[in-house]
Design a protein around this motif. Structure first.
Motif, PDB file in Angstrom:
ATOM      1  N   ASP A 204      -4.370  -1.668   8.190  1.00 44.66           N
ATOM      2  CA  ASP A 204      -5.132  -0.450   7.882  1.00 44.66           C
ATOM      3  C   ASP A 204      -5.082  -0.134   6.391  1.00 44.66           C
ATOM      4  OD1 ASP A 204      -5.932  -0.233  10.448  1.00 44.66           O
ATOM      5  OD2 ASP A 204      -4.654   1.462  10.983  1.00 44.66           O
ATOM      6  N   LEU A 205      -5.680  -1.031   5.606  1.00 44.69           N
ATOM      7  CA  LEU A 205      -5.580  -0.965   4.150  1.00 44.69           C
ATOM      8  C   LEU A 205      -6.809  -0.355   3.486  1.00 44.69           C
ATOM      9  CD1 LEU A 205      -3.975  -4.450   4.073  1.00 44.69           C
ATOM     10  CD2 LEU A 205      -2.891  -2.473   2.993  1.00 44.69           C
ATOM     11  N   GLY A 206      -7.616   0.390   4.233  1.00 47.75           N
ATOM     12  CA  GLY A 206      -8.847   0.935   3.680  1.00 47.75           C
ATOM     13  C   GLY A 206      -8.648   1.963   2.580  1.00 47.75           C
ATOM     14  N   ARG A 207      -7.439   2.519   2.438  1.00 49.48           N
ATOM     15  CA  ARG A 207      -7.184   3.516   1.388  1.00 49.48           C
ATOM     16  C   ARG A 207      -6.322   2.968   0.261  1.00 49.48           C
ATOM     17  NH1 ARG A 207      -5.619   8.607   5.359  1.00 49.48           N
ATOM     18  NH2 ARG A 207      -7.482   8.476   6.699  1.00 49.48           N
ATOM     19  N   MET A 208      -6.074   1.681   0.252  1.00 46.37           N
ATOM     20  CA  MET A 208      -5.239   1.075  -0.782  1.00 46.37           C
ATOM     21  C   MET A 208      -5.809   1.358  -2.172  1.00 46.37           C
ATOM     22  SD  MET A 208      -4.508  -2.956  -1.445  1.00 46.37           S
ATOM     23  CE  MET A 208      -5.998  -3.064  -2.436  1.00 46.37           C
ATOM     24  N   GLY A 209      -4.913   1.626  -3.121  1.00 43.72           N
ATOM     25  CA  GLY A 209      -5.355   1.888  -4.482  1.00 43.72           C
ATOM     26  C   GLY A 209      -4.188   1.896  -5.434  1.00 43.72           C
ATOM     27  N   VAL A 210      -4.443   2.256  -6.670  1.00 45.13           N
ATOM     28  CA  VAL A 210      -3.416   2.278  -7.710  1.00 45.13           C
ATOM     29  C   VAL A 210      -3.138   3.726  -8.099  1.00 45.13           C
ATOM     30  CG1 VAL A 210      -2.874   1.604 -10.085  1.00 45.13           C
ATOM     31  CG2 VAL A 210      -4.030  -0.013  -8.563  1.00 45.13           C
ATOM     32  N   GLY A 211      -1.868   4.108  -8.023  1.00 45.07           N
ATOM     33  CA  GLY A 211      -1.495   5.482  -8.335  1.00 45.07           C
ATOM     34  C   GLY A 211       0.008   5.636  -8.405  1.00 45.07           C
ATOM     35  N   ASP A 212       0.492   6.823  -8.052  1.00 47.00           N
ATOM     36  CA  ASP A 212       1.907   7.181  -8.159  1.00 47.00           C
ATOM     37  C   ASP A 212       2.660   6.745  -6.897  1.00 47.00           C
ATOM     38  OD1 ASP A 212       4.402   8.762  -8.060  1.00 47.00           O
ATOM     39  OD2 ASP A 212       3.541   9.864  -9.753  1.00 47.00           O
ATOM     40  N   ARG A 213       3.786   6.032  -7.088  1.00 53.25           N
ATOM     41  CA  ARG A 213       4.585   5.518  -5.965  1.00 53.25           C
ATOM     42  C   ARG A 213       4.993   6.606  -4.983  1.00 53.25           C
ATOM     43  NH1 ARG A 213       8.155   2.180  -7.714  1.00 53.25           N
ATOM     44  NH2 ARG A 213       7.592   2.239  -9.934  1.00 53.25           N
ATOM     45  N   HIS A 214       5.110   7.845  -5.448  1.00 56.29           N
ATOM     46  CA  HIS A 214       5.592   8.913  -4.582  1.00 56.29           C
ATOM     47  C   HIS A 214       4.611   9.248  -3.462  1.00 56.29           C
ATOM     48  CE1 HIS A 214       8.087   9.286  -8.199  1.00 56.29           C
ATOM     49  NE2 HIS A 214       8.993   9.797  -7.388  1.00 56.29           N
ATOM     50  N   LEU A 215       3.346   8.874  -3.629  1.00 57.14           N
ATOM     51  CA  LEU A 215       2.373   9.098  -2.558  1.00 57.14           C
ATOM     52  C   LEU A 215       2.765   8.318  -1.308  1.00 57.14           C
ATOM     53  CD1 LEU A 215      -0.372  10.352  -1.727  1.00 57.14           C
ATOM     54  CD2 LEU A 215      -1.439   8.244  -2.539  1.00 57.14           C
ATOM     55  N   ASP A 216       3.095   7.036  -1.461  1.00 56.80           N
ATOM     56  CA  ASP A 216       3.509   6.223  -0.313  1.00 56.80           C
ATOM     57  C   ASP A 216       4.834   6.708   0.261  1.00 56.80           C
ATOM     58  OD1 ASP A 216       1.328   4.518  -0.183  1.00 56.80           O
ATOM     59  OD2 ASP A 216       2.253   2.938  -1.385  1.00 56.80           O
ATOM     60  N   LEU A 217       5.743   7.129  -0.596  1.00 58.71           N
ATOM     61  CA  LEU A 217       7.036   7.623  -0.120  1.00 58.71           C
ATOM     62  C   LEU A 217       6.866   8.880   0.734  1.00 58.71           C
ATOM     63  CD1 LEU A 217       9.028   7.114  -3.447  1.00 58.71           C
ATOM     64  CD2 LEU A 217       9.350   5.820  -1.336  1.00 58.71           C
ATOM     65  N   VAL A 218       5.970   9.758   0.306  1.00 58.90           N
ATOM     66  CA  VAL A 218       5.707  10.975   1.071  1.00 58.90           C
ATOM     67  C   VAL A 218       5.050  10.640   2.403  1.00 58.90           C
ATOM     68  CG1 VAL A 218       4.202  13.014   1.109  1.00 58.90           C
ATOM     69  CG2 VAL A 218       5.668  12.583  -0.860  1.00 58.90           C
ATOM     70  N   ASP A 219       4.127   9.666   2.397  1.00 61.63           N
ATOM     71  CA  ASP A 219       3.464   9.293   3.648  1.00 61.63           C
ATOM     72  C   ASP A 219       4.474   8.781   4.680  1.00 61.63           C
ATOM     73  OD1 ASP A 219       0.925  10.014   2.905  1.00 61.63           O
ATOM     74  OD2 ASP A 219       0.313   8.010   2.293  1.00 61.63           O
ATOM     75  N   MET A 220       5.386   7.905   4.261  1.00 61.96           N
ATOM     76  CA  MET A 220       6.331   7.343   5.225  1.00 61.96           C
ATOM     77  C   MET A 220       7.337   8.378   5.695  1.00 61.96           C
ATOM     78  SD  MET A 220       7.359   5.042   7.222  1.00 61.96           S
ATOM     79  CE  MET A 220       6.315   3.655   6.779  1.00 61.96           C
ATOM     80  N   THR A 221       7.896   9.152   4.787  1.00 62.17           N
ATOM     81  CA  THR A 221       8.870  10.156   5.228  1.00 62.17           C
ATOM     82  C   THR A 221       8.178  11.217   6.081  1.00 62.17           C
ATOM     83  OG1 THR A 221       8.612  11.319   3.098  1.00 62.17           O
ATOM     84  CG2 THR A 221      10.468   9.794   3.317  1.00 62.17           C
ATOM     85  N   GLY A 222       6.930  11.559   5.749  1.00 61.13           N
ATOM     86  CA  GLY A 222       6.189  12.501   6.579  1.00 61.13           C
ATOM     87  C   GLY A 222       5.946  11.946   7.973  1.00 61.13           C
ATOM     88  N   SER A 223       5.690  10.646   8.064  1.00 63.55           N
ATOM     89  CA  SER A 223       5.497  10.008   9.364  1.00 63.55           C
ATOM     90  C   SER A 223       6.782  10.071  10.189  1.00 63.55           C
ATOM     91  CB  SER A 223       5.055   8.556   9.165  1.00 63.55           C
ATOM     92  OG  SER A 223       4.739   7.926  10.370  1.00 63.55           O
ATOM     93  N   MET A 224       7.918   9.882   9.521  1.00 61.13           N
ATOM     94  CA  MET A 224       9.202   9.930  10.223  1.00 61.13           C
ATOM     95  C   MET A 224       9.564  11.334  10.671  1.00 61.13           C
ATOM     96  SD  MET A 224      11.478   7.292   7.921  1.00 61.13           S
ATOM     97  CE  MET A 224      11.298   5.514   8.096  1.00 61.13           C
ATOM     98  N   LEU A 225       9.019  12.343   9.994  1.00 59.98           N
ATOM     99  CA  LEU A 225       9.324  13.741  10.336  1.00 59.98           C
ATOM    100  C   LEU A 225       8.263  14.363  11.239  1.00 59.98           C
ATOM    101  CD1 LEU A 225      10.471  14.928   6.786  1.00 59.98           C
ATOM    102  CD2 LEU A 225      11.934  14.374   8.740  1.00 59.98           C
ATOM    103  N   SER A 226       7.215  13.605  11.550  1.00 57.64           N
ATOM    104  CA  SER A 226       6.105  14.141  12.331  1.00 57.64           C
ATOM    105  C   SER A 226       6.459  14.265  13.810  1.00 57.64           C
ATOM    106  CB  SER A 226       4.892  13.221  12.181  1.00 57.64           C
ATOM    107  OG  SER A 226       3.880  13.545  13.104  1.00 57.64           O
ATOM    108  N   ASP A 227       5.868  15.251  14.452  1.00 62.27           N
ATOM    109  CA  ASP A 227       6.018  15.402  15.903  1.00 62.27           C
ATOM    110  C   ASP A 227       5.425  14.220  16.658  1.00 62.27           C
ATOM    111  OD1 ASP A 227       7.227  17.838  15.479  1.00 62.27           O
ATOM    112  OD2 ASP A 227       5.411  19.017  15.861  1.00 62.27           O
ATOM    113  N   LEU A 228       4.546  13.459  15.997  1.00 59.33           N
ATOM    114  CA  LEU A 228       3.946  12.290  16.634  1.00 59.33           C
ATOM    115  C   LEU A 228       4.950  11.154  16.820  1.00 59.33           C
ATOM    116  CD1 LEU A 228       0.534  12.149  14.715  1.00 59.33           C
ATOM    117  CD2 LEU A 228       0.938  12.991  17.051  1.00 59.33           C
ATOM    118  N   ASN A 229       6.060  11.217  16.080  1.00 60.21           N
ATOM    119  CA  ASN A 229       7.084  10.172  16.161  1.00 60.21           C
ATOM    120  C   ASN A 229       8.443  10.821  16.438  1.00 60.21           C
ATOM    121  OD1 ASN A 229       5.306   7.896  15.384  1.00 60.21           O
ATOM    122  ND2 ASN A 229       5.232   8.951  13.417  1.00 60.21           N
TER     123      ASN A 229
END
Length: 267
Positions: A204-229
């Motif tokens: 699911d790489l449709g949003r891949m791009g170049v930017g600040d590393r903290h964006l990916d870090l927030v996405d993964m930690t948010g996924s781990m803290l989500s009610d969906l998981n």
């Protein structure tokens, strides 16, 4: 499920995750999963755009060391835009059966390797300016205020989404981009496949791009803290950040990008 001419399979297994509203299926030949099929009606330009973005990025990733699906074919048929991609081994990180410490190590290793990868040619920009413009469009449409009301979210700046975004944009304007690095753009648990030997693949790489590393870090930690998981939690998120490397992480930038992520919550 019907398939375009030239796309063949002995068995088609429909998948109810991924692009919301799109047709998604796993294709089997001789009992082995060989491809993933995705299609979206041309009456859904948002989904068609997402498929086109995925195709462009998979083409650009050819020749890199990253374990990502190989694009097999694409086209239009019966009012749909479609593509087929190589099926990658492993189970999605949110699925049961993973040994937790090994999984977190694999997720951190995958992200470090992604962030160290260079792409030839023009980048796909995913810096704060791009994200803020998308957030402004969502605020103007009313999507953000509706999603925040549904979640009971109260912004720390301003009484509504527009006020909160103005304050966040001002703070981001004073913050340098960490990197910039190659980002997944949606680095959450379902988008990383890990096998029993710790080998990983990105999907699911449709949003891949170049930017600040903290964006990916927030996405993964948010996924781990989500009610969906619900099987994950704060301890896993902290362990992931430890494994990625605290020396590469600025807590203030994590907070900034976490606030920005709230503008993209689903309604």
């Amino acid at each position: 499920m019907s398939l375009p001419p030239g796309v063949t399979a002995d068995r088609v297994e429909e998948i109810d995750v991924g692009l919301s509203g799109a047709r998604v299926a796993r294709l089997y030949v001789s009992g082995r999963a060989v491809a993933v099929f995705k299609a979206a009606g041309t009456d859904r330009p948002d989904l068609v755009s997402e498929l086109a973005a995925t195709e462009r990025r998979l083409r650009r990733l050819v020749g890199t060391p990253l374990p990502v699906p190989r694009l097999l074919d694409s086209g239009e048929w019966r009012g749909e835009r479609w593509l087929t991609m190589e099926h990658r081994p492993g189970r999605a990180a949110h699925e049961p059966g993973h040994e937790r410490s090994a999984l977190i190590a694999a997720l951190a290793r995958a992200l470090r390797e992604l962030h160290a990868t260079s792409l030839s040619g023009p980048p796909f920009p995913l810096g704060p300016d791009v994200l803020l413009e998308r957030a402004r469009e969502r605020v103007a449409s009313g999507l953000v205020d509706r999603s925040w009301r549904a979640a009971g979210h109260r912004p720390r700046e301003g009484g509504n989404a527009a006020g909160a975004l103005r304050g966040l944009a001002e703070r981001l304007s004073r913050t340098e981009v960490s990197g910039p690095v190659l980002l997944h753009g949606d680095y959450c648990l379902p988008n990383v496949l890990v096998d029993d030997d710790g080998r990983w693949s990105l999907i699911d790489l449709g949003r891949m791009g170049v930017g600040d590393r903290h964006l990916d870090l927030v996405d993964m930690t948010g996924s781990m803290l989500s009610d969906l998981n619900p099987s994950f939690g704060p301890r896993d998120a902290e362990a992931f950040l430890d494994a990625y490397g605290r020396d590469r992480i600025d807590p203030e930038r994590v907070e900034l990008y976490r606030e920005l992520d709230a503008f993209f919550w689903p309604v």
